[in-house]
Design a protein around this motif. Sequence first.
Motif, short mmCIF file in Angstrom:
data_model
loop_
_atom_site.label_atom_id
_atom_site.label_comp_id
_atom_site.label_asym_id
_atom_site.label_seq_id
_atom_site.Cartn_x
_atom_site.Cartn_y
_atom_site.Cartn_z
N MET A 179 0.83 -1.38 -0.08
CA MET A 179 0.16 0.01 -0.32
C MET A 179 0.91 1.62 -0.13
O MET A 179 0.79 2.13 1.32
N SER A 180 1.69 1.61 -1.06
CA SER A 180 2.93 2.89 -0.93
C SER A 180 1.97 3.87 -2.44
O SER A 180 1.07 3.82 -3.09
N TRP A 181 2.63 4.36 -2.13
CA TRP A 181 3.00 5.04 -3.46
C TRP A 181 3.36 4.29 -4.78
O TRP A 181 4.14 4.08 -4.67
N GLN A 182 2.88 5.39 -6.35
CA GLN A 182 3.35 4.63 -7.78
C GLN A 182 4.59 5.64 -7.28
O GLN A 182 4.44 6.52 -7.04
N PRO A 183 5.50 4.65 -8.12
CA PRO A 183 6.71 5.31 -8.18
C PRO A 183 6.62 6.74 -8.37
O PRO A 183 8.41 7.87 -8.59
N ASP A 184 6.94 7.18 -10.28
CA ASP A 184 6.53 8.08 -10.77
C ASP A 184 5.21 8.85 -10.53
O ASP A 184 5.16 10.06 -11.23
N GLY A 185 4.69 9.05 -9.66
CA GLY A 185 3.46 9.81 -9.07
C GLY A 185 4.49 11.45 -9.20
O GLY A 185 5.29 11.56 -8.57
N PRO A 186 3.39 12.69 -9.08
CA PRO A 186 3.21 13.85 -8.72
C PRO A 186 4.14 13.88 -7.30
O PRO A 186 3.39 13.85 -6.10
N GLY A 187 5.72 14.26 -6.98
CA GLY A 187 6.29 14.95 -5.56
C GLY A 187 6.54 13.34 -4.83
O GLY A 187 7.51 13.75 -4.14
N VAL A 188 6.78 12.48 -5.64
CA VAL A 188 6.82 10.50 -4.73
C VAL A 188 8.65 10.93 -4.50
O VAL A 188 9.09 10.92 -5.92
N LEU A 189 9.20 10.69 -3.30
CA LEU A 189 10.58 11.08 -3.52
C LEU A 189 11.23 9.25 -3.53
O LEU A 189 10.20 8.17 -2.68
N ARG A 190 12.16 8.84 -4.31
CA ARG A 190 12.22 6.81 -3.56
C ARG A 190 13.49 7.69 -2.97
O ARG A 190 14.63 7.51 -3.44
N LEU A 191 13.37 6.27 -1.88
CA LEU A 191 14.39 6.56 -0.96
C LEU A 191 15.57 5.87 -1.33
O LEU A 191 14.79 4.56 -2.09
N PRO A 192 16.14 5.14 -1.48
CA PRO A 192 17.58 4.29 -1.27
C PRO A 192 17.33 2.96 -1.01
O PRO A 192 16.92 1.70 -1.51
N SER A 193 16.40 3.24 0.08
CA SER A 193 15.65 1.82 0.61
C SER A 193 14.59 1.47 -0.16
O SER A 193 14.12 0.07 0.08
N GLY A 194 14.24 1.98 -1.38
CA GLY A 194 12.31 1.83 -2.11
C GLY A 194 10.97 2.73 -1.08
O GLY A 194 10.50 2.28 -1.56
N ARG A 195 11.38 2.46 0.40
CA ARG A 195 10.54 3.30 0.90
C ARG A 195 10.62 4.88 -0.42
O ARG A 195 11.10 5.81 -0.60
N LEU A 196 8.72 4.33 -0.14
CA LEU A 196 8.12 6.09 -1.28
C LEU A 196 7.82 6.98 -0.34
O LEU A 196 7.02 6.51 0.83
#
Length: 143
Positions: free
Chosen positions: A1-18
Motif C-alpha cells: 500500500m505505497s505510492w506509485q514511484p512515478d507519482g507527483p512529488g514521490v521521492l524514492r529513498l535508497p531502501s525503496g521506501r516511497l
Amino acid sequence: MSWQPDGPGVLRLPSGRLVRGRGLRAPRPPGPPATYAVHLLGRRPPELSGDVTWLRWPDFWLPADTATARAVLLDAWRRAAGERVEVACGGGRGRTGTALACLAVLDGVPPADAVAYVRRHYHRRAVETPWQQRYVRRFPAAR
C-alpha cells in the motif's frame, strides 16, 4: 500500500521506501490519499482530518522542537515501509525538502549528501535556506 514511484512529488529513498512531498496550498495530487501525513506549519491548522501529525515549523526556519521533529520524522520513515506517507508544508519546497532530506539521512544517505539527493530526486529547489541545509547535515542517522 505505497505510492506509485512515478507519482507527483514521490521521492524514492535508497531502501525503496516511497514518500510523497507536496505543498498544502496546491490541490491534492490525483490518486489515493496519504494514510499518514506530517504537516510542517508555523501554526496549528484549523482542522486536521485523518492520520495527520502537525509539527510546528515556521516558514523558512527550522522545527520549533528538534527532539519532537526527530521523533515525528523517524516515525514517518518507519511507517513509509508499508504506508503512503506524505510530508507537506505550504509550498512543498523548503520545510518539506528539509524533512525529506532528513528522511534520506534516516534511510542511509550520508548527511552531507542528503540535500543534493533530495534536489536531484524530488525538486531542484528543495531545502531553501543555509540553516535548513545545516540542520540536515547535523541530523542524526538512525541507530
